[in-house]
Design an enzyme around this catalytic site. Sequence first.
Site, PDB file in Angstrom:
ATOM      1  N   THR A  55      -3.014   2.971   5.620  1.00  0.00           N
ATOM      2  CA  THR A  55      -4.293   2.958   6.336  1.00  0.00           C
ATOM      3  C   THR A  55      -4.355   1.978   7.495  1.00  0.00           C
ATOM      4  OG1 THR A  55      -5.237   1.360   4.766  1.00  0.00           O
ATOM      5  CG2 THR A  55      -5.575   3.706   4.290  1.00  0.00           C
TER       6      THR A  55
ATOM      7  N   GLU B 164       0.825  -1.212   0.000  1.00  0.00           N
ATOM      8  CA  GLU B 164       0.000   0.000   0.000  1.00  0.00           C
ATOM      9  C   GLU B 164       0.854   1.256   0.000  1.00  0.00           C
ATOM     10  OE1 GLU B 164      -2.861   2.475   3.001  1.00  0.00           O
ATOM     11  OE2 GLU B 164      -3.021   0.293   3.113  1.00  0.00           O
TER      12      GLU B 164
ATOM     13  N   SER C 108       0.349  -9.388   7.855  1.00  0.00           N
ATOM     14  CA  SER C 108      -0.679  -8.350   7.952  1.00  0.00           C
ATOM     15  C   SER C 108      -0.247  -7.241   8.904  1.00  0.00           C
ATOM     16  CB  SER C 108      -1.996  -8.960   8.439  1.00  0.00           C
ATOM     17  OG  SER C 108      -2.907  -7.944   8.823  1.00  0.00           O
ATOM     18  N   SER C 109      -0.101  -6.039   8.376  1.00  0.00           N
ATOM     19  CA  SER C 109       0.227  -4.881   9.205  1.00  0.00           C
ATOM     20  C   SER C 109      -0.892  -4.620  10.207  1.00  0.00           C
ATOM     21  CB  SER C 109       0.442  -3.653   8.318  1.00  0.00           C
ATOM     22  OG  SER C 109       0.652  -2.496   9.092  1.00  0.00           O
TER      23      SER C 109
END
Length: 411
Positions: free
Chosen positions: A305, A236, A372-373
């Site tokens: 985000t 992202e 996964s952040s």
Amino acid sequence: MAITLHLCRIPPRTDLFSPHSLAGSVCFRSRSSLSVKCSGDSSAAVESDFDAKVFRKNLTRSKNYNRRGFGHKEETLELMNREYTSDVIKKLKENGFEYTWGNVTVKLAEAYGFCWGVERAVQIAYEARKQFPVERIWITNEIIHNPTVNKRLEEMEVKNIPIEEGRKQFEVVDKGDVVILPAFGAAVDEMLSLSDRNVQIVDTTCPWVSKVWNTVEKHKKGDYTSIIHGKYAHEETVATASFAGKYVIVKNMDEASYVCDYILGGELNGSSSTREAFLEKFKKAVSPGFDPDRDLIKCGIANQTTMLKGETEDIGKLVEKTMMRKYGVENVNDHFVSFNTICDATQERQDAMYKLVEEKLDLLLVVGGWNSSNTSHLQEIAELRGIPSYWIDSEKRIGPGNRIAYKLNVL
């Protein structure tokens, strides 16, 4: 975007907390980040005067572009409901997010699971295979950081663009193929390369990610440098940076403080030093030709985000105060600008976690992809409260005797 969160409370067991409670290696440390670029065909080169916003606007109007699905929503949602819901979750929701089985009380965070943006991305990706049953379908990155979803797409013969020596090999894509852009979005050079190849583009980019792109475009238009709170190798953030003009990416408050200390000539906390040291520290996290002496006079804030909401807000406040101190309160608007780019769903899940950790918990499980952040930040909240917590990517990580195979979250 928000991925998956299941949280449990069970009686404490000393063997459960042991890092050696499984035969072999029980801790799964994070893999090193991999930054990738398009393969070197000239069509994918982005010139300095290239207008990414105009290009993307024109791309979305082309006949080969789709971001609204293909009319198979009912079928795909039925499949998703079968795969990503359970009787346990249903029971918890029906009983105020808490239920007791025997002597074990299980609690579920009030906000969990797929957010609207992720659900939409997965649904459109599933629809693409129904719409194009025999065509070759590619995807530029994982659709989301969830192993179950990615495995399902692999079973649908949706192939990843191959990577060699850190570069995506888009030459494998032929005219008439279908290419899915994931929920994280895709970098401008990738979209340009695909546009030149005249393929069907299925864009599942989360609207909240697109909102951040619009923000860095505003920064660029006003000649502000974007300070992006994120991880420089995350898909992202790579995409967001491609829409920015000048930028520096900071992972956390420490890196933001270093930048602000440099702006103030070492008068914030003395953490920064020379221009050369700055460029070495952020060598993978700045725009081409970045000069901290020239490019940190006017700054705007944006974020990946999935970062912690509170940290993004604190970084914004720090940069604003830095500009006030450097240029005077009366001139701050000439040197600092901020737009809210925090994802509602991310905020809701973090707020639900903060609420949950206020309760008396013996153990907390956070379930989500190991890359996964979002999930890493949710577990971070538990770790900072001192609650024994374990990050697992599926129920299969809980073995006989309640032994858990988990990933370490390095703060």
